[in-house]
Write an enzyme that holds these catalytic residues in place. Structure first.
Site, PDB file in Angstrom:
ATOM      1  N   ASP A   1       1.178  -1.484  -0.587  1.00  0.00           N
ATOM      2  CA  ASP A   1      -0.228  -0.015  -0.119  1.00  0.00           C
ATOM      3  C   ASP A   1       0.882   1.109   0.213  1.00  0.00           C
ATOM      4  O   ASP A   1       2.284   1.345   0.248  1.00  0.00           O
ATOM      5  CB  ASP A   1      -0.765  -0.314   1.329  1.00  0.00           C
ATOM      6  CG  ASP A   1      -2.091   1.047   1.287  1.00  0.00           C
ATOM      7  OD1 ASP A   1      -2.541   1.343   0.265  1.00  0.00           O
ATOM      8  OD2 ASP A   1      -1.403   2.107   2.657  1.00  0.00           O
TER       9      ASP A   1
ATOM     10  N   ASP B   1       0.200   5.110   0.941  1.00  0.00           N
ATOM     11  CA  ASP B   1      -0.381   6.115   2.182  1.00  0.00           C
ATOM     12  C   ASP B   1      -0.440   5.222   3.449  1.00  0.00           C
ATOM     13  O   ASP B   1      -1.769   4.610   3.761  1.00  0.00           O
ATOM     14  CB  ASP B   1      -1.639   6.972   1.597  1.00  0.00           C
ATOM     15  CG  ASP B   1      -1.591   8.221   0.363  1.00  0.00           C
ATOM     16  OD1 ASP B   1      -0.503   8.716   0.925  1.00  0.00           O
ATOM     17  OD2 ASP B   1      -2.031   7.825  -0.778  1.00  0.00           O
TER      18      ASP B   1
ATOM     19  N   THR C   1      -2.719   0.716  -4.835  1.00  0.00           N
ATOM     20  CA  THR C   1      -3.003   2.098  -4.015  1.00  0.00           C
ATOM     21  C   THR C   1      -4.189   2.438  -4.461  1.00  0.00           C
ATOM     22  O   THR C   1      -4.666   2.248  -5.682  1.00  0.00           O
ATOM     23  CB  THR C   1      -2.548   3.420  -3.628  1.00  0.00           C
ATOM     24  OG1 THR C   1      -2.848   4.355  -2.904  1.00  0.00           O
ATOM     25  CG2 THR C   1      -1.834   4.205  -5.439  1.00  0.00           C
ATOM     26  N   SER C   2      -5.297   2.826  -3.427  1.00  0.00           N
ATOM     27  CA  SER C   2      -6.771   3.187  -3.636  1.00  0.00           C
ATOM     28  C   SER C   2      -6.627   4.903  -4.768  1.00  0.00           C
ATOM     29  O   SER C   2      -7.534   5.289  -4.708  1.00  0.00           O
ATOM     30  CB  SER C   2      -7.914   3.328  -2.623  1.00  0.00           C
ATOM     31  OG  SER C   2      -7.703   1.719  -2.253  1.00  0.00           O
TER      32      SER C   2
ATOM     33  N   LYS D   1     -10.470  -0.684  -2.613  1.00  0.00           N
ATOM     34  CA  LYS D   1     -10.924  -1.107  -1.714  1.00  0.00           C
ATOM     35  C   LYS D   1     -11.743  -1.092  -1.279  1.00  0.00           C
ATOM     36  O   LYS D   1     -12.173   0.013  -1.003  1.00  0.00           O
ATOM     37  CB  LYS D   1      -9.355  -1.358  -0.769  1.00  0.00           C
ATOM     38  CG  LYS D   1      -7.973  -1.717  -1.614  1.00  0.00           C
ATOM     39  CD  LYS D   1      -7.094  -0.774  -0.735  1.00  0.00           C
ATOM     40  CE  LYS D   1      -5.334  -0.993  -1.530  1.00  0.00           C
ATOM     41  NZ  LYS D   1      -4.458  -0.823  -0.492  1.00  0.00           N
TER      42      LYS D   1
END
Length: 225
Positions: free
Chosen positions: A17, A19, A116-117, A149
């Site tokens: 991931d 952040d 990552t989203s 996610k």
């Protein structure tokens, strides 16, 4: 399984991931939310902002629309973007241990991907400004999938791009949504919580939970020997 038990298999890939896991961005974002809402006279507690951790912008905006009128929401998002843009451009710090872990994986020939989203333009900007982009073989973002996610799409696509089977992947995550995404993808998550501590429901998932990427490395390195 002990939450601190080393991984029992040699991973074919490790997925990260971004952040809150590699980049110390969640605290900066929380501060920007606070400043923007204060400026508009909106009385919002931190629990709302923290509930967004690990979710896509689209989902967060839908949640905000349940609380605010559209003009308030747009003013809030505008104020947030100006503040957060400045923080990103100034450079966000890295989490302790991330560069050492990436160096170890590269040395052992283990492929690495970001999952990552965050939308692709912002994700690439952050990774580049933080010097992380060259360390990865693939970057999959919320812009690249139909469902972010906690759906497994991001991590399944990352595994596909690396050419590895999902069950041979380790995922490093800070959020509950990310852990659920990894488990739904059939992968092995290691959670390194950031601002939001895992609640009983998350702990009941039975995955490994550590305090730092230094500890995460200690669970992965024995399997690489």
């Amino acid at each position: 399984m002990s939450l601190l038990e080393p991984v029992a298999f040699a991973p074919a890939a490790v997925l990260f991931d971004m952040d809150g896991l590699m980049i110390e961005s969640e605290r900066a974002l929380l501060e920007c939310w606070r400043e923007a809402s204060r400026e508009l006279g909106l009385d919002v507690d931190d629990a709302l902002w923290l509930s967004f951790v690990g979710l896509s912008d689209r989902v967060c905006h839908e949640m905000l629309r349940e609380r605010f009128a559209e003009d308030q929401l747009q003013a809030l998002l505008s104020g947030l973007q100006v503040r957060y843009d400045a923080r990103v451009e100034a450079g966000l710090p890295l989490k302790t241990g991330v560069l050492e872990l990436l160096a170890l994986l590269k040395q052992r020939g283990i492929p690495r991907a970001v999952g990552t989203s965050t939308r692709r333009p912002r994700a690439l900007q952050k990774l580049e400004l933080c010097g992380l982009l060259p360390h990865f073989d693939a970057v999959v973002t919320g812009s690249d999938v139909a469902h972010s996610k906690p759906a497994p799409d991001i991590y399944l696509l990352a595994a596909e791009q690396l050419g590895v089977a999902p069950e041979h992947c380790i995922v490093l995550e800070d959020s509950a949504a990310g852990v659920r995404a990894a488990l739904a993808a059939g992968m092995t998550p290691i959670q390194v919580p950031d601002l939001v501590a895992p609640d009983e429901g998350v702990r009941a998932l039975g995955h490994r939970i550590v305090e730092s990427l230094v500890q995460a490395r200690a669970l992965i390195e024995p399997a690489l020997r």
